[in-house]
Design a protein around this motif. Structure first.
Motif, short mmCIF file in Angstrom:
data_model
loop_
_atom_site.label_atom_id
_atom_site.label_comp_id
_atom_site.label_asym_id
_atom_site.label_seq_id
_atom_site.Cartn_x
_atom_site.Cartn_y
_atom_site.Cartn_z
N LEU A 175 -12.89 22.50 18.08
CA LEU A 175 -13.39 22.01 16.87
C LEU A 175 -13.28 20.28 16.79
CD1 LEU A 175 -11.78 24.48 14.41
CD2 LEU A 175 -14.23 24.35 15.11
N PHE A 176 -12.09 19.84 17.47
CA PHE A 176 -11.62 18.71 17.45
C PHE A 176 -12.81 17.58 18.35
CE2 PHE A 176 -9.79 14.78 19.92
CZ PHE A 176 -9.48 14.08 18.82
N SER A 177 -13.50 18.26 19.48
CA SER A 177 -14.41 17.45 19.86
C SER A 177 -15.76 17.77 19.47
CB SER A 177 -14.55 18.16 21.53
OG SER A 177 -14.84 19.43 21.64
N TRP A 178 -15.70 19.04 18.70
CA TRP A 178 -17.20 19.14 18.14
C TRP A 178 -17.39 18.19 16.84
CZ3 TRP A 178 -18.57 24.47 15.49
CH2 TRP A 178 -19.98 24.56 15.26
N LEU A 209 -0.43 17.98 16.12
CA LEU A 209 -0.54 17.30 14.72
C LEU A 209 -1.46 16.44 14.23
CD1 LEU A 209 0.62 18.21 11.72
CD2 LEU A 209 2.40 16.75 12.28
N ILE A 210 -1.58 15.44 15.18
CA ILE A 210 -2.64 14.22 15.00
C ILE A 210 -3.96 14.90 15.36
CG2 ILE A 210 -3.24 12.19 15.76
CD1 ILE A 210 -0.10 11.38 16.26
N VAL A 211 -4.10 15.54 16.11
CA VAL A 211 -5.46 16.23 16.50
C VAL A 211 -5.86 16.95 15.25
CG1 VAL A 211 -6.71 17.75 18.02
CG2 VAL A 211 -5.37 16.05 19.12
N SER A 212 -4.99 17.86 14.67
CA SER A 212 -5.33 18.79 13.41
C SER A 212 -5.66 17.78 12.18
CB SER A 212 -4.09 19.46 13.19
OG SER A 212 -3.69 20.47 14.30
N VAL A 213 -4.98 16.73 12.03
CA VAL A 213 -5.20 16.05 10.93
C VAL A 213 -6.68 15.19 11.16
CG1 VAL A 213 -4.45 13.93 9.62
CG2 VAL A 213 -3.03 15.67 10.07
N LEU A 214 -7.01 14.77 12.34
CA LEU A 214 -8.13 14.34 12.49
C LEU A 214 -9.40 15.12 12.53
CD1 LEU A 214 -7.22 11.73 15.42
CD2 LEU A 214 -7.73 11.14 13.03
N ALA A 242 -6.08 24.00 9.31
CA ALA A 242 -4.89 23.88 8.42
C ALA A 242 -3.70 24.68 9.16
CB ALA A 242 -5.41 24.27 7.28
N VAL A 243 -4.18 25.93 9.52
CA VAL A 243 -3.13 26.93 10.30
C VAL A 243 -2.60 26.17 11.50
CG1 VAL A 243 -2.89 28.92 11.33
CG2 VAL A 243 -4.07 28.99 9.26
N ALA A 244 -3.46 25.73 12.40
CA ALA A 244 -2.97 25.10 13.53
C ALA A 244 -2.22 23.87 13.23
CB ALA A 244 -4.34 24.76 14.47
N GLY A 245 -2.57 22.95 12.30
CA GLY A 245 -1.76 22.05 11.98
C GLY A 245 -0.42 22.33 11.11
N VAL A 248 -13.77 28.83 6.28
CA VAL A 248 -12.95 29.36 7.61
C VAL A 248 -12.50 28.54 8.48
CG1 VAL A 248 -13.30 30.80 9.41
CG2 VAL A 248 -14.31 31.61 7.33
N LEU A 249 -13.47 27.32 8.98
CA LEU A 249 -13.01 26.26 9.80
C LEU A 249 -12.03 25.41 9.52
CD1 LEU A 249 -16.56 25.15 11.10
CD2 LEU A 249 -14.97 26.54 12.37
N SER A 250 -11.96 25.17 7.99
CA SER A 250 -10.95 24.30 7.52
C SER A 250 -9.39 25.16 7.56
CB SER A 250 -11.31 23.82 5.94
OG SER A 250 -11.29 24.66 5.22
#
Length: 171
Positions: free
Chosen positions: A88-91, A157-162, A114-117, A108-110
């Protein structure tokens, strides 16, 4: 040199200077040097082997640094294995593509991001607690595991926020 008890100084603190012992203080130092040279444990070899200099590690408990280190590592493993965070980050963030999704797909994506973060934040928190609770008697593997979890978990965590910031709104 007399070895009678009257002639010995009771305040003499050199090893081997007790009554009846005729060894000189230099002999004990030489014996210790020979022990280290023959494969004994000196300070240099203890450092290279990773053995603690202080007392042996105390047994761990429920709230020991080792426990929090393992908790942080398990939460980090759950984050990296179970989520599609990098996809999702790369997409959404790296490519800048904003494909049209329905509101349900965007939710669903958000939620997934959010769960990963959240799991990344919990793993960093548990590992940081392990580092703060640790001391000189903490086992080395616990400190290494906690430090690695803090560093890589913070990056996750930074990747999740971005990624969360780059998600489309889905309207």
């Amino acid at each position: 040199m007399s070895t009678s008890p009257e002639d010995t100084n009771p305040t003499d603190e050199t090893p081997g200077a007790a009554a009846g012992d005729t060894r000189a203080a230099g002999e004990t130092g030489a014996a210790a040097e020979d022990t280290r040279a023959a494969g004994g444990t000196g300070a240099g070899s203890a450092f290279l082997e990773g053995t603690p200099v202080g007392p042996p590690p105390a047994p761990g408990g429920l709230f020991a640094a080792e426990t929090f280190s393992v908790i942080g590592l398990l939460l980090f493993a759950l984050t990296t294995v179970h989520t599609r965070l990098f996809e999702l980050f790369s997409w959404f963030f790296l490519s800048g593509a904003a494909p049209s999704h329905s509101a349900q797909q965007a939710a669903v994506l958000s939620a997934e991001v959010a769960v990963a973060g959240g799991l990344s934040a919990l793993s960093v928190l548990a590992a940081a607690v392990a580092l703060f609770r640790g001391g000189a008697a903490t086992r080395a593997w616990s400190r290494w595991c906690a430090a690695a979890t803090v560093v890589v978990g913070s990056l996750m965590l930074i990747v999740s926020v971005l990624t969360f910031a780059g998600l489309p709104s889905g309207s």
